[in-house]
Each structure stands twice: as C-alpha cells, then as structure tokens.
Write an enzyme that holds these catalytic residues in place. Structure first.
Site, PDB file in Angstrom:
ATOM      1  N   SER A  88      -2.220  -0.993  -5.560  1.00  0.00           N
ATOM      2  CA  SER A  88      -3.138  -1.453  -6.611  1.00  0.00           C
ATOM      3  C   SER A  88      -3.482  -0.347  -7.600  1.00  0.00           C
ATOM      4  O   SER A  88      -4.026  -0.615  -8.660  1.00  0.00           O
ATOM      5  CB  SER A  88      -4.426  -1.993  -5.982  1.00  0.00           C
ATOM      6  OG  SER A  88      -5.024  -0.985  -5.198  1.00  0.00           O
ATOM      7  N   CYS A 100      -5.421   3.347   9.788  1.00  0.00           N
ATOM      8  CA  CYS A 100      -5.968   4.706   9.809  1.00  0.00           C
ATOM      9  C   CYS A 100      -7.482   4.675  10.025  1.00  0.00           C
ATOM     10  O   CYS A 100      -8.177   5.640   9.760  1.00  0.00           O
ATOM     11  CB  CYS A 100      -5.611   5.443   8.519  1.00  0.00           C
ATOM     12  SG  CYS A 100      -6.231   4.644   7.041  1.00  0.00           S
ATOM     13  N   ALA A 159      -2.512  -5.873  -2.966  1.00  0.00           N
ATOM     14  CA  ALA A 159      -1.588  -6.198  -1.881  1.00  0.00           C
ATOM     15  C   ALA A 159      -1.928  -7.526  -1.213  1.00  0.00           C
ATOM     16  O   ALA A 159      -1.025  -8.252  -0.780  1.00  0.00           O
ATOM     17  CB  ALA A 159      -1.605  -5.081  -0.838  1.00  0.00           C
ATOM     18  N   PHE A 203       0.866  -1.193   0.000  1.00  0.00           N
ATOM     19  CA  PHE A 203       0.000   0.000   0.000  1.00  0.00           C
ATOM     20  C   PHE A 203       0.903   1.244   0.000  1.00  0.00           C
ATOM     21  O   PHE A 203       0.815   2.100   0.876  1.00  0.00           O
ATOM     22  CB  PHE A 203      -0.935   0.031   1.220  1.00  0.00           C
ATOM     23  CG  PHE A 203      -1.691  -1.260   1.459  1.00  0.00           C
ATOM     24  CD1 PHE A 203      -2.898  -1.489   0.813  1.00  0.00           C
ATOM     25  CD2 PHE A 203      -1.204  -2.228   2.329  1.00  0.00           C
ATOM     26  CE1 PHE A 203      -3.618  -2.669   1.044  1.00  0.00           C
ATOM     27  CE2 PHE A 203      -1.912  -3.408   2.556  1.00  0.00           C
ATOM     28  CZ  PHE A 203      -3.113  -3.629   1.922  1.00  0.00           C
ATOM     29  N   ASP A 247       0.476  -0.331   5.237  1.00  0.00           N
ATOM     30  CA  ASP A 247      -0.238   0.937   5.480  1.00  0.00           C
ATOM     31  C   ASP A 247      -1.513   0.951   4.649  1.00  0.00           C
ATOM     32  O   ASP A 247      -1.657   1.737   3.710  1.00  0.00           O
ATOM     33  CB  ASP A 247       0.675   2.123   5.117  1.00  0.00           C
ATOM     34  CG  ASP A 247       0.033   3.461   5.460  1.00  0.00           C
ATOM     35  OD1 ASP A 247      -0.956   3.484   6.219  1.00  0.00           O
ATOM     36  OD2 ASP A 247       0.533   4.499   4.968  1.00  0.00           O
TER      37      ASP A 247
HETATM   38  N1  SAH Z   1       1.988   4.526   2.745  1.00  0.00           N
HETATM   39  C1  SAH Z   1       1.478   5.601   1.919  1.00  0.00           C
HETATM   40  C2  SAH Z   1       0.002   5.836   2.088  1.00  0.00           C
HETATM   41  C3  SAH Z   1      -0.876   4.618   1.815  1.00  0.00           C
HETATM   42  S1  SAH Z   1      -2.557   5.005   1.585  1.00  0.00           S
HETATM   43  C4  SAH Z   1       2.300   6.856   2.174  1.00  0.00           C
HETATM   44  O1  SAH Z   1       3.100   6.882   3.117  1.00  0.00           O
HETATM   45  O2  SAH Z   1       2.116   7.827   1.443  1.00  0.00           O
HETATM   46  C5  SAH Z   1      -3.247   3.481   1.133  1.00  0.00           C
HETATM   47  C6  SAH Z   1      -2.935   3.012  -0.267  1.00  0.00           C
HETATM   48  O3  SAH Z   1      -3.479   1.713  -0.419  1.00  0.00           O
HETATM   49  C7  SAH Z   1      -3.509   3.843  -1.406  1.00  0.00           C
HETATM   50  O4  SAH Z   1      -2.464   4.305  -2.211  1.00  0.00           O
HETATM   51  C8  SAH Z   1      -4.391   2.864  -2.204  1.00  0.00           C
HETATM   52  O5  SAH Z   1      -4.262   3.026  -3.613  1.00  0.00           O
HETATM   53  C9  SAH Z   1      -3.816   1.547  -1.796  1.00  0.00           C
HETATM   54  N2  SAH Z   1      -4.711   0.367  -1.886  1.00  0.00           N
HETATM   55  C10 SAH Z   1      -6.013   0.287  -1.570  1.00  0.00           C
HETATM   56  N3  SAH Z   1      -6.455  -0.985  -1.722  1.00  0.00           N
HETATM   57  C11 SAH Z   1      -5.393  -1.710  -2.132  1.00  0.00           C
HETATM   58  C12 SAH Z   1      -5.184  -3.093  -2.433  1.00  0.00           C
HETATM   59  N4  SAH Z   1      -6.183  -3.988  -2.332  1.00  0.00           N
HETATM   60  N5  SAH Z   1      -3.967  -3.496  -2.814  1.00  0.00           N
HETATM   61  C13 SAH Z   1      -2.951  -2.607  -2.900  1.00  0.00           C
HETATM   62  N6  SAH Z   1      -3.078  -1.300  -2.623  1.00  0.00           N
HETATM   63  C14 SAH Z   1      -4.276  -0.859  -2.244  1.00  0.00           C
END
Ligand code: SAH
Length: 414
Positions: A271, A358, A298, A247, A318
């Site tokens: 994703s 979060c 993820a 993520f 995250d």
């Molecule tokens: N760690 C990042 C913030 C993450 S926010 C930082 O420090 O800036 C959460 C992220 O999860 C988003 O970018 C979103 O696109 C992603 N996301 C949501 N569902 C997902 C999934 N099933 N697999 C992978 N990524 C995903």
C-alpha cells in the site's frame, strides 16, 4: 541529516559501572529474575533504596535484601530496570559494554555474515544480552536503533566500540518506533552520529541477489533483514509458479522467487508507494522482468483477485504487526484468519502458502491454530512444510522468549 548531538543522548553515564541504588522487589516477585529475565516492571518493585538518576546502574534485590541482578534504571518507563548481569562482581562499565558488543559481532562472523557486501544485524537487543540496543550493518554503514533510555545515555561509548571493531563509513541513528520511544521517555531524532551518510540508496547482497536499501527513510532500519533466509526458503518452491507477494515492501520475496526461484511471474503488492518504488527498482536491479508491482491495499487486492477468479501457484503474506499487545490478540487472529483464508482460496491445488506474522504477542501455537482453522473452514487441508523464524543474526535469549516474534510458515494446500 546533520551531525549534531541530541539533547538526551549525551547525559554522561557514571563511568564506574557500580550501582548507585538498590531496587527492592516485592515478596515472591524475584523468580523470573533468578531465571535471568531482563525486564523488571514497576509493578514488581517494592521500593528503591537511594535516588538513582535515569540510566544509572542499580542492583536488584529480594525483599529480604539478597542480591539478584544488576541493571539500568529508568523511572520514566514501566520497564523500570533492564538487567544485564546476574552476579555482583560484574561492573556495567565501558569495558563491559564493549565486551558484550564484541561478543555479538563475533557471532555474526561465526554465521558467515561478515561479508562487507552484505547486510546483517550485529546486535539484537535481549537476544545479545543488550536489551534496548539494535545495530544493523548494511554494507559499510551501520544503523543503530536505541529503544532504551539507558542505551541512549551510553551512545557515545557504543559508537566508539562499533567504530573500532567494524570500521564503518558512517553510523546513523534511527529513532525507535514512536510508541516505544514514548514508553521509554526517549527523544532521539534520526541523525548521523559518526562518519558520513550514504549519498542515496546503498546496495547489499543477499543470497546472490542485490537489494537497494534506503537507510535514512526506509522502514525499520531500512530493510527486513529478519526475513533473509525465509525469502530464500520460499524461493525454493517457486519454480514455474505464478506468485502473489502481498505486503511486499522492497520486493525481497518477489525478487528471490523470480530470480533464484524461477517463478513464471510475480505480482508484488504494497500500500506504500515508497515501498513499491523500491520493489520495482530492486526487480530491475536484478533483471527480474517478470515482476509486476502494484500500489494497493492488500486486503482489497485479495478480495478483488478472489472475485475475479484468479489463481496462483504461490501466495506470500507478510503483513505488518496486527497485534500490538495481548489485548488485541483476538482481533489480530481474526485478521490473520481472514487474509490466510482468502489466500488459500486463491491457490490452485498443490499451491504453496508462505504466511508470516511478526506480532510478538501471537505465539507460534496461536498462529498454527489459526492455520488449522483456515484449513477447516476452507475445506482445503494444509500440509506444514516448514515452520521458520527469524534468521540467526536475530538470536533469541532463552530467558526472554518475548524476543521470538517472527513466524514464517510454508505450507502446501490440497
Ligand atoms: N515482505 C517484506 C516486508 C513486509 S513489511 C520484505 O521481505 O522485505 C510489511 C509491509 O506491509 C510494509 O511494506 C507496509 O507498507 C505494508 N502494508 C501495511 N499495510 C498494508 C495494507 N493494508 N496493504 C498493503 N500493504 C500494507
């Protein structure tokens, strides 16, 4: 983006700041508000004396007529009144909002976050006694997010203050999350409200690294400022390790671990293709050649890595909000358990887990209990090294702990 007024944002708010109506509470419902909690739900309201328009100043009183607090009315929201002052002498007029905003900005100076090359949250809603208003500064630009109708009505005055105090190149309005906007009866489109919009991505410094931020299209107001210090904290454990950043969004943790932390290599996964494009660009911008970026789900990626017998020295999780409300808490905790359990399985002995949540409705205790369950089920004891929250430019009001949403636990796995 055009510089045009929106239909709902320009209803003039009464200038006097004095109440136009009194909201009477049901018996035995006043205690939270004597405790300065700022949210009055419709279920606590007995009746309204007067006929306030949405966004108007109202007084809150006990059922037997004693003053409790002063706030702003919204009949369209379950959150009927947001409270801003707890004495009858305070007027919620232009100079009141100006003073609140100035006080919020002063805190960021105290925190050393006023460097124009960097980014900071200048106003954090309830945490700055400004329920419904978020202002982030990215370099010379401001992104304003309004989550309360009454703040939308005062947007012009708010922008006047921000222009006078911060002197930004431009102020952009970012819509609230769709669900939230609906709850408030808000119809604000993203638009430029003052000055000019940046031509493309803008670049901000964070703990000596550089990040590109897309202010008009990015997630949140463009970037996850709340994780600023957690990215630096995680990087301190990364030296020589193979890191998995799940993520990753725009690659904040990945770049920090690779560059500041001296990781051996980083695999960053998200994703969203937009996110991974940003992450790749940010890795390149910082010369982090050992960051590999992949667009993938993820959950599937975790399972695939586990099935392939891969091992990492550090895993960062995250994910987006799993729990939207208390009702989905159990499902959310199960989802956290699942990804953390697989992540622990990927870690070599002595590996570091950086795990975040979060979801505001998942408490710190719930989250730690979930990790205890992971340690038990996996047979891999977890040593908690750091239990962190959002960076201090995201202050939480002691009277409104709902503002404490971010958990970031750094743990060592046996
Ligand atoms: N760690 C990042 C913030 C993450 S926010 C930082 O420090 O800036 C959460 C992220 O999860 C988003 O970018 C979103 O696109 C992603 N996301 C949501 N569902 C997902 C999934 N099933 N697999 C992978 N990524 C995903």
């Amino acid at each position: 983006m055009t510089n045009q007024p929106s239909s709902t944002a320009d209803d003039p708010a009464p200038a006097s700041g004095l109440p136009t109506a009194t909201v009477i509470l049901k018996p035995k419902r006043a205690r939270p508000f004597f405790g300065r909690h700022p949210w009055v739900l419709d279920s606590a309201v007995l009746r309204v004396e007067g006929d306030p328009t949405d966004g108007a100043v109202v007084d809150l009183a006990t059922h037997d007529g004693n003053f409790v607090a002063r706030g702003l009315w919204n009949a369209a929201s379950r959150l009927r009144v947001r409270l801003y002052a707890f004495d009858a002498a305070t007027k919620l007029d232009g100079s009141f909002w100006q003073a609140r905003i100035e006080s919020a900005i002063k805190l960021r100076q105290v925190l050393g976050l006023d460097d124009r090359a960097g980014a900071a949250r200048l106003v954090n809603s309830e945490g700055d006694n400004l329920s419904g208003l978020i202002v982030d500064r990215y370099g010379d630009y401001l992104a304003v997010q309004v989550t309360a109708l009454a703040m939308a009505h005062r947007l012009d005055a708010i922008c006047d203050t921000l222009e006078a105090v911060v002197k930004p190149a431009g102020i952009l309005l970012r819509g609230a999350e769709r669900g939230l906007a609906k709850l408030e009866g808000l119809h604000l489109a993203d638009r430029l409200v003052r000055g000019t919009a940046p031509a493309g991505a803008i670049f901000v410094q964070e703990h000596g690294l550089k990040f590109g931020v897309d202010l008009t299209e990015g997630q949140k107001t463009g970037y996850y400022l709340d994780q600023r210090d957690n990215r630096q904290a995680a990087a301190r454990y990364a030296r020589g390790r193979r890191v998995l950043d799940l993520f990753c969004y725009s690659g904040g943790f990945s770049v920090a671990c690779a560059q500041s932390g001296g990781a051996a290599s980083v695999l960053a996964v998200d994703s969203s293709a937009k996110a991974t494009t940003l992450a790749k660009a940010n890795a390149d911008l910082n010369g982090a050649a050992n960051v590999t970026v992949e667009t993938a789900d993820a959950f599937e990626k975790l399972d695939a890595l586990a099935a392939a017998g891969e091992r990492f020295g550090m895993v960062i999780l995250d994910p987006p909000k799993f729990a939207r409300s208390r009702a989905s808490l159990d499902d959310a905790l199960r989802a956290y358990h699942r990804i953390n359990r697989v992540a622990v399985g990927l870690l070599e002995p002595g590996g570091i887990l950086v795990t975040c949540s979060c979801s505001g409705s998942v408490s710190r205790d719930d989250f730690l209990q979930m990790l205890a369950g992971v340690a038990q089920r996996s047979g891999r004891p977890l040593q908690l090294l750091e239990c962190r929250g959002a960076a201090p430019d995201h202050p939480v009001s002691a009277s409104c702990l709902e503002g404490e949403y971010l958990k970031c636990v750094i743990a060592r796995v046996a």
